[in-house]
Scaffold this motif. Structure first.
Motif, PDB file in Angstrom:
ATOM      1  N   ASP A 318      67.991  56.318  52.224  1.00  0.00           N
ATOM      2  CA  ASP A 318      67.636  57.564  52.900  1.00  0.00           C
ATOM      3  C   ASP A 318      68.181  58.735  52.102  1.00  0.00           C
ATOM      4  O   ASP A 318      69.098  58.590  51.290  1.00  0.00           O
ATOM      5  CB  ASP A 318      68.178  57.573  54.333  1.00  0.00           C
ATOM      6  N   SER A 319      67.620  59.912  52.332  1.00  0.00           N
ATOM      7  CA  SER A 319      68.020  61.090  51.562  1.00  0.00           C
ATOM      8  C   SER A 319      69.421  61.546  51.908  1.00  0.00           C
ATOM      9  O   SER A 319      70.124  62.124  51.071  1.00  0.00           O
ATOM     10  CB  SER A 319      67.029  62.235  51.800  1.00  0.00           C
ATOM     11  N   ASP A 320      69.857  61.315  53.143  1.00  0.00           N
ATOM     12  CA  ASP A 320      71.187  61.730  53.570  1.00  0.00           C
ATOM     13  C   ASP A 320      72.249  60.962  52.778  1.00  0.00           C
ATOM     14  O   ASP A 320      73.153  61.557  52.169  1.00  0.00           O
ATOM     15  CB  ASP A 320      71.339  61.479  55.064  1.00  0.00           C
ATOM     16  N   SER A 321      72.155  59.642  52.802  1.00  0.00           N
ATOM     17  CA  SER A 321      73.121  58.808  52.074  1.00  0.00           C
ATOM     18  C   SER A 321      73.025  59.043  50.567  1.00  0.00           C
ATOM     19  O   SER A 321      74.044  59.131  49.872  1.00  0.00           O
ATOM     20  CB  SER A 321      72.879  57.330  52.383  1.00  0.00           C
ATOM     21  N   SER A 324      74.399  62.540  49.550  1.00  0.00           N
ATOM     22  CA  SER A 324      75.850  62.579  49.737  1.00  0.00           C
ATOM     23  C   SER A 324      76.568  61.774  48.666  1.00  0.00           C
ATOM     24  O   SER A 324      77.638  62.179  48.181  1.00  0.00           O
ATOM     25  CB  SER A 324      76.216  62.032  51.128  1.00  0.00           C
ATOM     26  N   CYS A 353      64.444  62.474  55.884  1.00  0.00           N
ATOM     27  CA  CYS A 353      65.582  61.562  55.779  1.00  0.00           C
ATOM     28  C   CYS A 353      65.093  60.184  55.345  1.00  0.00           C
ATOM     29  O   CYS A 353      65.641  59.569  54.433  1.00  0.00           O
ATOM     30  CB  CYS A 353      66.314  61.482  57.113  1.00  0.00           C
ATOM     31  N   SER A 361      66.055  65.839  60.085  1.00  0.00           N
ATOM     32  CA  SER A 361      67.494  65.954  60.302  1.00  0.00           C
ATOM     33  C   SER A 361      68.022  67.207  59.600  1.00  0.00           C
ATOM     34  O   SER A 361      68.037  67.265  58.370  1.00  0.00           O
ATOM     35  CB  SER A 361      68.217  64.719  59.764  1.00  0.00           C
ATOM     36  N   ALA A 364      71.008  66.229  57.325  1.00  0.00           N
ATOM     37  CA  ALA A 364      70.606  65.601  56.067  1.00  0.00           C
ATOM     38  C   ALA A 364      70.126  66.646  55.081  1.00  0.00           C
ATOM     39  O   ALA A 364      70.430  66.582  53.874  1.00  0.00           O
ATOM     40  CB  ALA A 364      69.517  64.565  56.330  1.00  0.00           C
ATOM     41  N   ASN A 367      73.062  68.415  53.584  1.00  0.00           N
ATOM     42  CA  ASN A 367      73.689  67.590  52.545  1.00  0.00           C
ATOM     43  C   ASN A 367      72.862  67.583  51.269  1.00  0.00           C
ATOM     44  O   ASN A 367      73.410  67.579  50.158  1.00  0.00           O
ATOM     45  CB  ASN A 367      73.889  66.162  53.061  1.00  0.00           C
ATOM     46  N   TRP A 405      71.616  62.277  64.001  1.00  0.00           N
ATOM     47  CA  TRP A 405      72.721  61.423  63.562  1.00  0.00           C
ATOM     48  C   TRP A 405      74.049  61.795  64.201  1.00  0.00           C
ATOM     49  O   TRP A 405      75.030  61.088  64.022  1.00  0.00           O
ATOM     50  CB  TRP A 405      72.867  61.486  62.040  1.00  0.00           C
TER      51      TRP A 405
END
Length: 936
Positions: A318-321, A324, A353, A361, A364, A367, A405
């Protein structure tokens, strides 16, 4: 700036040692063959695990008998289950309670009908659980629900409960099953049987009876379905062959009697715990062999996944993980780029995300923005930076701090401030030359300042934020510390210092709980992660704003918006502000100035009549923001701006009617009312093709003055009416609420013509001393009908109600007859109060211009010959009547508050009441309406 003298009683070396100890534990964890987890136990997952029979499946034994004990012990007194120790009644937490309670109720029913040994009070527990579920469903606000997969899981659980003859009907059920149908149309069983991972694998318990579980076995990673115990339990129970790998996974995911929310979660824990540390601590205080080993581990995993990552190895990226991890690794001296992330997740107006998702999100995206800004050359991604910054600003302007989230808005608020403040710094450093200056001034500065004010207002008395949460408190401290050096926040600096000091004092009192998971994260239900809570808490205790300066160029753009202190001195003494701290009054004034550009642009597109005197227009942003900020009743900024424009339109129409109607004969006034009727009944009427100026001057000298008026009125009034009726939020409200709005605005325009004509007639009568037969209508009727509409109170009330109801999926803002009645009663009393206070403040101007005033009615006659004494007695009576209307409005508001209305509606009503109160006091201080003499 010595904000850190609000600071930590711990020595710097103690803080550094705690941070290094956390890094050591994180390093030891990923090196373990069986990773440890600091994720909290999940009631929902445990309920599903409790339903797994031991092999052979008909033996009447259970694979995890301790799981039933776990859920029984956690049943609340009200009969339900919640991830929280206390029920705060917030919409997102209601969804958590519903999902937990449904799973636990199902588990109790399965155990009851199994024939195995059960607790003696199991039947009573089932009855209590079903009752709790029914109560939660009746008040459930589905529009505020964003729990992962709820639109699949809740319908699936409803179907399973119906097999036990438990049927649930509730107001949101049609909307829920509409979402369910939309979701299921996108989920094809074939897509789960292929090689590609799908987010539906995270909610396999919602697929029972719909897919062949034998054909999804190949998606297991170390025995689990996307690291989720409930989904893995559903697979294990429904696959035709017992899966020993899945059983082994579930045993690892149950460190004690309960299953954790996600397992393993080592990548998520490492990245999210380390990120705040590298932002708050000097790198030389953190560098160690373990930190380098963690960086090596992350980089190796990142490269093996072709530039992507998820919350754990084998999970869907996912783009969030991913963003980050890139951000963290670049902080640790590794050089990673974002091309792969851009190609997979960028959309037209934001970053997704997941490649497929129902809701975006904001956190996200924040981040992602932080990652772009921390790359070696951020200017290479200017278009993405502008896009994401604009999306984040849009979320704030829409009043949306929620995130799928996180359970707490302070996480999103912190990331919003961190990402946008970093953008300001990069721009000031000359690294983003193509970012428009106006984006910073018109969009980003209001977001930074408004988020700061809201964070200050939301601190609890004990220094914490949220539910006395260390992690949430850390988010808020990091947010305030980030923005403290911004020149715009000079007026808030003392408040920020005191607030941070009190927040850190609360954290010190809870020092033994820093490693405990705070229930602030959200998946299907809420959960906490101990190492992440610890990482953010350590960062909040350590961070100093001294390294977060903005530079001279930012001082220059901030100075554009700083108001003079003279304005504060003029209005801050009003009783309205008596309960406000001085910093909040100043903050409202600054925020009002920050709103001026977007408000003025919108106003000029609607308000067409030339008004030379602008004071009443320019005071609106401050007054309405103060009305929102009072007692923390926060209205979404875009709703507030739309309401500002509607108020400005009401001011303009009031003056415009006085300007053009005052000299008309009765027949011509009737023709104007016909024009208004035509506009409201036929919103697509053909307007004159000429400009307003051409219409005004075309017939001069021809004697056709009537055509001049009518053409001009059509152009001027149609523009405002069209804006009101076709505003996007208005069109999203219910048909009933739109009908009320149309009726009230039409009545307002009609009654303004009538009122102005009456004032004109009154002027003539006064000049000839023949006034005795003019005002035959009783004052009580007039002030509650024609007069109320004239001041546009009911119209503006209806406009605000439509704005508030725009996100209620077509439902009426007030859904019961009682609520509708009380809302109209509140509107009537507030409109009468506004008219009375308007008249109290403008009696001198009304006498001068021969305008109709309340005290002109025969009921106010005192028999006193002396004109000055007579007027004073009349005003005293009018003030007492205004106090009565205020008491009636308070009673109506209190009754509405007892009906369980949505929180945003209750806050909106308080906001409107505050605005009426404030403008009444401003009118009492000085008449801000544009006079005919000054504007002609």
């Amino acid at each position: 700036m010595d904000i850190c003298n609000a600071s930590s009683p711990l020595k710097a070396s103690d803080m550094d040692n705690k941070a290094k100890a956390l890094i050591h534990r994180l390093c030891a964890d990923f090196a373990c063959e069986v990773p440890q987890s600091s994720v909290s136990e999940s009631i929902y997952n445990t309920a599903w695990v409790s339903m797994i029979p031991s092999p052979p499946r008909d033996a009447g034994c259970w694979l995890f008998p301790q799981a039933l004990t776990f859920i029984v012990e956690r049943q609340l007194e009200n009969g339900g289950w919640s991830s929280f120790e206390i029920s705060a009644g917030r919409p997102s937490w209601e969804t958590d309670g519903i999902i937990n309670t449904m799973a636990c109720l199902l588990a109790l029913l399965v155990r009851r009908d199994s024939g195995s040994e059960v607790p003696d009070d199991l039947g009573a527990r089932i009855i209590r659980a079903d009752g709790a579920l029914r109560r939660m469903f009746q008040s459930w606000d589905i529009s505020s629900s964003d729990n992962v997969g709820f639109e699949v899981l809740i319908p699936a659980h409803l179907e399973m409960l119906e097999r036990y003859n438990l049927h649930h009907k509730f107001p949101a059920r049609p909307h829920l099953f509409s979402l369910y149908q939309q979701k299921m149309e996108k989920i094809k069983p074939e897509s789960l049987y292929g090689k590609e991972l799908s987010t539906s694998l995270y909610c396999l318990e919602g697929m029972i009876g719909k897919i062949d579980f034998n054909r999804v076995a190949h998606h297991k990673v170390h025995g689990s379905m996307l690291g989720n115990p409930a989904s893995t339990a559903a697979y294990l129970m429904n696959a035709s062959v017992w899966d020993v790998d899945a059983e082994a996974y579930l045993r690892r995911a149950m460190p004690s009697n309960g299953a954790v929310e996600i397992y393993p979660s080592n990548l998520f824990e490492i990245v999210w715990a380390l990120r705040p540390l590298v932002e708050a601590f000097p790198m030389d205080a953190l560098m160690s062999r373990e930190l380098n080993e963690i960086a090596d581990f992350l980089e190796t995993h990142f490269q093996a996944q072709n530039g992507f990552t998820g919350f754990t190895p084998g999970a869907i990226a996912d783009s969030d993980s991913t963003s980050s991890a890139i951000y963290l690794l670049n902080h640790l001296g590794r050089s990673l780029t974002a091309e792969a992330l851009i190609s997979r997740y960028e959309s037209a107006d934001k970053f997704r995300c997941y490649t497929v998702e129902r809701t975006p999100s904001p956190s996200a995206n924040a981040n992602v923005l932080k990652m772009f800004l921390h790359l070696a050359d951020p200017s290479q991604n200017t278009s993405q930076i502008i896009k994401v910054a604009d999306y984040i600003c849009n979320c704030w302007w829409q009043g949306d701090h929620s995130d799928k989230w996180s359970m707490t808005p302070h996480y999103t608020m912190m990331l919003t401030v961190q990402s946008l403040a970093m953008l300001l710094r990069r721009w000031a450093q000359g690294l983003l030359p193509d970012v428009p200056r106006q984006l910073l001034i018109d969009r980003i500065l209001p977001v930074l300042f408004g988020t700061t004010v809201e964070t200050l207002q939301k601190q609890n008395e004990d220094g914490s934020w949220g539910l006395q949460s260390c992690e949430t408190t850390a988010y808020a401290i990091l947010c305030l510390t980030e923005v403290a050096p911004l020149p715009l926040c000079d007026c808030l600096l003392a408040a920020i210092q005191l607030t941070v000091k009190n927040g850190r004092a609360f954290l010190m009192q809870q020092i033994n709980s820093w490693k405990e998971p705070d229930i602030v994260w959200r998946s299907r239900t809420a959960y906490g992660v101990g190492v992440i809570a610890e990482g953010y808490t350590l960062a909040a205790m350590k961070i100093s704003p001294d390294n977060l300066t903005f530079g001279k160029v930012i001082e220059d753009i901030c100075s554009i918006t700083k108001p003079s202190l003279r304005t504060i001195q003029e209005i801050s003494h009003l009783p309205f502000f008596a309960g406000m701290p001085d910093w909040l009054v100043r903050a409202c004034i600054v925020e009002g100035y920050l709103h001026l550009p977007i408000y003025d642009k919108a106003r000029q597109a609607v308000v067409t009549h030339e008004v030379k005197q602008q004071r009443h227009f320019n005071i609106l942003p401050f007054a309405l923001i103060a009305s929102s900020r009072l007692m923390g009743a926060c209205i979404a900024p875009d709703v507030n701006v739309a309401f500002m424009v509607a108020c400005a339109l009401a001011y303009e129409v009031d003056h415009y009617m006085e300007d053009i109607v005052g000299g008309l004969e009765g027949v011509e006034a009737q023709e104007l009312q016909n024009v208004v009727h035509e506009i409201f009944e036929k919103p697509c009427i053909d307007l004159p093709k000429k400009s307003r100026t051409e219409c005004i001057f075309e017939h001069q000298g021809s004697g056709s003055q009537r055509l001049q008026y009518l053409d001009t009125v059509k152009i001027t009034l149609h523009r405002g009416i069209s804006w009101v009726l076709n505003h996007p939020k208005i069109l999203s409200s219910s048909k009933y609420d739109q009908g009320i709005l149309r009726r009230e605005f039409k009545a307002s325009y009609m009654d303004q013509i009538t009122s102005v004509y009456e004032s004109s007639s009154l002027a003539t009568s006064r000049k000839t001393q023949h006034t005795s037969n003019l005002l035959q209508e009783p004052y009580h009727i007039w002030v509650h009908t024609t007069s109320s509409s004239h001041v546009a109170g009911p119209a503006l009330f209806a406009f605000l109600i439509c704005l508030l109801g725009a996100s209620m999926n077509g439902q009426d803002c007030f859904q019961s007859a009682e609520a509708k009645y009380l809302a109209q009663d509140l509107s009537m009393h507030l409109a009468s109060l506004a008219r009375m206070e308007n008249d109290i403040g403008s009696v001198a101007r009304d006498r001068k211009e021969y305008n109709l005033n309340s005290v002109d009615f025969p009921e106010f006659d005192t028999g006193i010959a002396e004109e000055e004494d007579d007027l004073q007695k009349k005003l005293e009576q009018l003030k007492r009547l205004a106090a009565y209307e205020r008491d009636c409005a308070k009673m109506a508001l209190a009754k509405l508050g007892e009906l369980g209305l949505h929180e945003r509606v209750v806050e909106g009503l308080k906001f409107f009441c505050n605005a009426v109160d404030l403008f009444g006091q401003i009118y009492a201080m000085e008449d801000i309406s544009p006079s005919l003499e000054r504007c002609s």
